[in-house]
Design a protein around this motif. Structure first.
Motif, PDB file in Angstrom:
ATOM      1  N   ARG A  38       0.779  -1.312  -0.044  1.00  0.00           N
ATOM      2  CA  ARG A  38       0.048  -0.133  -0.087  1.00  0.00           C
ATOM      3  C   ARG A  38       1.064   1.318   0.160  1.00  0.00           C
ATOM      4  NH1 ARG A  38      -5.954  -0.424  -0.020  1.00  0.00           N
ATOM      5  NH2 ARG A  38      -6.285  -2.669   0.497  1.00  0.00           N
ATOM      6  N   THR A  39       0.436   2.239  -0.787  1.00  0.00           N
ATOM      7  CA  THR A  39       1.231   3.418  -0.589  1.00  0.00           C
ATOM      8  C   THR A  39       0.992   4.437   0.616  1.00  0.00           C
ATOM      9  OG1 THR A  39      -0.638   4.849  -1.679  1.00  0.00           O
ATOM     10  CG2 THR A  39       0.812   4.043  -3.068  1.00  0.00           C
ATOM     11  N   ALA A  40       1.601   5.520   1.125  1.00  0.00           N
ATOM     12  CA  ALA A  40       1.181   5.958   2.271  1.00  0.00           C
ATOM     13  C   ALA A  40      -0.110   6.636   2.076  1.00  0.00           C
ATOM     14  CB  ALA A  40       2.347   7.005   2.561  1.00  0.00           C
ATOM     15  N   ALA A  41      -0.619   6.608   0.992  1.00  0.00           N
ATOM     16  CA  ALA A  41      -2.029   7.461   1.015  1.00  0.00           C
ATOM     17  C   ALA A  41      -3.111   6.039   1.024  1.00  0.00           C
ATOM     18  CB  ALA A  41      -2.146   8.169  -0.384  1.00  0.00           C
ATOM     19  N   GLY A  42      -2.507   4.893   1.056  1.00  0.00           N
ATOM     20  CA  GLY A  42      -3.601   3.670   1.255  1.00  0.00           C
ATOM     21  C   GLY A  42      -4.009   3.223  -0.235  1.00  0.00           C
ATOM     22  N   TYR A  43      -3.113   3.843  -1.402  1.00  0.00           N
ATOM     23  CA  TYR A  43      -3.602   2.962  -2.700  1.00  0.00           C
ATOM     24  C   TYR A  43      -2.929   1.496  -2.703  1.00  0.00           C
ATOM     25  CZ  TYR A  43      -4.995   7.673  -3.779  1.00  0.00           C
ATOM     26  OH  TYR A  43      -5.848   9.030  -3.895  1.00  0.00           O
ATOM     27  N   ARG A  44      -3.648   0.674  -3.376  1.00  0.00           N
ATOM     28  CA  ARG A  44      -3.211  -0.555  -3.539  1.00  0.00           C
ATOM     29  C   ARG A  44      -2.067  -0.737  -4.646  1.00  0.00           C
ATOM     30  NH1 ARG A  44      -8.640  -0.479  -3.421  1.00  0.00           N
ATOM     31  NH2 ARG A  44      -9.774  -1.868  -2.128  1.00  0.00           N
ATOM     32  N   LEU A  45      -1.048  -1.507  -4.055  1.00  0.00           N
ATOM     33  CA  LEU A  45       0.112  -1.547  -5.031  1.00  0.00           C
ATOM     34  C   LEU A  45       0.404  -3.400  -5.189  1.00  0.00           C
ATOM     35  CD1 LEU A  45       2.681   1.068  -3.945  1.00  0.00           C
ATOM     36  CD2 LEU A  45       1.139   0.812  -6.125  1.00  0.00           C
ATOM     37  N   TYR A  46       0.522  -3.935  -6.532  1.00  0.00           N
ATOM     38  CA  TYR A  46       0.689  -5.284  -6.674  1.00  0.00           C
ATOM     39  C   TYR A  46       2.212  -5.563  -6.954  1.00  0.00           C
ATOM     40  CZ  TYR A  46      -4.546  -5.652  -6.892  1.00  0.00           C
ATOM     41  OH  TYR A  46      -5.525  -5.526  -6.318  1.00  0.00           O
TER      42      TYR A  46
END
Length: 270
Positions: free
Chosen positions: A40-48
Motif C-alpha cells: 500500500r502507498t502512504a495514501a492507502g492506494y493498492r500496489l501489486y
C-alpha cells in the motif's frame, strides 16, 4: 513485470490493463480475500508485486476455463484439493458447452439457409411431399417477392424447425382443409353461417403453419386466391368456383368482425 520489481509495485489501474480485467474486478477479488495486493502507498492506494501478479494471472486463466471464484480459491490455496480432478470436471463441462455451441451453430446455419431459401427440402422431397404439381422455383420466387417482409422472416423461422415429416403434416392439414372447403361448397354452406365461419377460423389456424394471419390479411389473401391464376387454378381443381366461394366466405366473416373487405389492407396486427 520488470516495472513491478523495483519494490514499488504496480497500481490497480496498470494491473487491470495488463490482465484485461476491470479495476472493479480487482477490488472485488481483494474484498473477498482471493487476491490481495501486498503493498500500500502512504495514501492507502493498492500496489501489486510480482508475486501478486503471478497469482492474478493464474486466477484469470482459471476463470477463463470456467471455474468459479471459490473453486479457484480451492485450487490455489487448499492443499487437500484434487487439482487434476477439479480440472477434469471443468474440462468435461467445457466439452459440454462446446457441443452445445456446435448445436447452436448448426441451428444458426439452418436459420440462415431458411431465410435465404425458404423451404429446406431437396427437390425430391418437395416432389414427394408437395406433389408433382409443385414447382421448386416457387420458393425462390417467393423470397424475391417477399424476402424483406416480416412474414417471410416468420415463415423462415418455422421452416428452419421443420424436416420432411413436419412438412408432410402441414401438407396433409392443407389438403384436409381444401377437401372440407369443397364439401362445404357442395353442401350449400352459406357465407356468414356458423359452418362457414368455422372454416374461416380453420383456414387461419392452418395458415399459421407459414406465418400468423390476421383477419385483414386473410381478406387480402382470399382475394389473391380468386384473382391470381395459379391460386385460382389450385382451388378450382378442388371444386370449380371454389376460389370465388371462399372469398365470399372470408368477406362475410370479416364483416362480422367489423372489417370492411373492400378497404381491408395487409395489416399484420388486428
Amino acid at each position: 513485470m520488470s516495472d513491478a520489481a523495483d519494490g514499488d509495485g504496480l497500481s490497480v489501474g496498470r494491473v487491470a490493463a495488463r490482465l484485461g480485467v476491470t479495476v472493479r474486478t480487482l477490488h472485488h477479488w481483494d474484498g473477498i480475500g482471493l487476491a490481495r495486493p501486498s503493498l500500500r502507498t502512504a495514501a492507502g492506494y493498492r500496489l501489486y508485486t510480482v508475486g501478486d501478479l503471478e497469482r492474478l494471472q493464474r486466477i484469470v486463466v482459471y476463470r477463463e476455463l470456467g471455474l468459479g471464484l471459490e473453486g479457484i480459491r480451492a485450487v490455489l490455496d487448499d492443499t487437500t484439493t484434487d487439482v487434476p480432478g477439479t480440472l477434469r470436471v471443468q474440462r468435461a463441462q467445457v466439452e459440454e458447452r462446446i457441443d452445445r455451441l456446435r448445436e447452436l451453430g448448426a441451428g444458426l446455419d439452418r436459420m440462415i439457409d431458411a431465410h435465404e431459401r425458404g423451404l429446406l427440402l431437396t427437390v425430391e422431397e418437395q416432389a414427394a411431399i408437395l406433389g408433382p404439381g409443385w414447382n421448386p422455383d416457387w420458393s425462390a420466387q417467393a423470397r424475391e417477392r417477399y424476402g424483406d417482409t416480416a412474414q417471410w422472416s416468420q415463415y423462415a423461422e418455422r421452416s428452419a424447425a421443420r424436416g420432411p415429416e413436419e412438412w408432410q403434416a402441414v401438407t396433409d392439414a392443407v389438403a384436409a382443409l381444401d377437401r372440407a372447403l369443397g364439401e362445404a361448397m357442395d353442401a350449400g354452406v352459406t357465407p356468414g353461417g356458423p359452418e362457414a365461419n368455422r372454416l374461416v377460423e380453420r383456414h387461419r389456424e392452418v395458415f399459421a403453419s407459414y406465418f400468423p394471419l390476421t383477419r385483414q390479411m386473410q381478406v387480402c389473401l382470399a382475394r389473391r386466391y380468386e384473382a391470381e391464376p395459379a391460386f385460382a387454378a389450385h382451388y378450382d381443381a378442388v371444386r370449380p368456383g371454389l376460389a370465388a366461394w371462399f372469398r365470399r366466405v372470408v368477406d362475410a366473416s370479416a364483416r362480422a368482425h367489423g372489417i370492411d373487405p373492400d378497404t381491408a389492407g395487409w395489416q399484420d396486427r388486428p
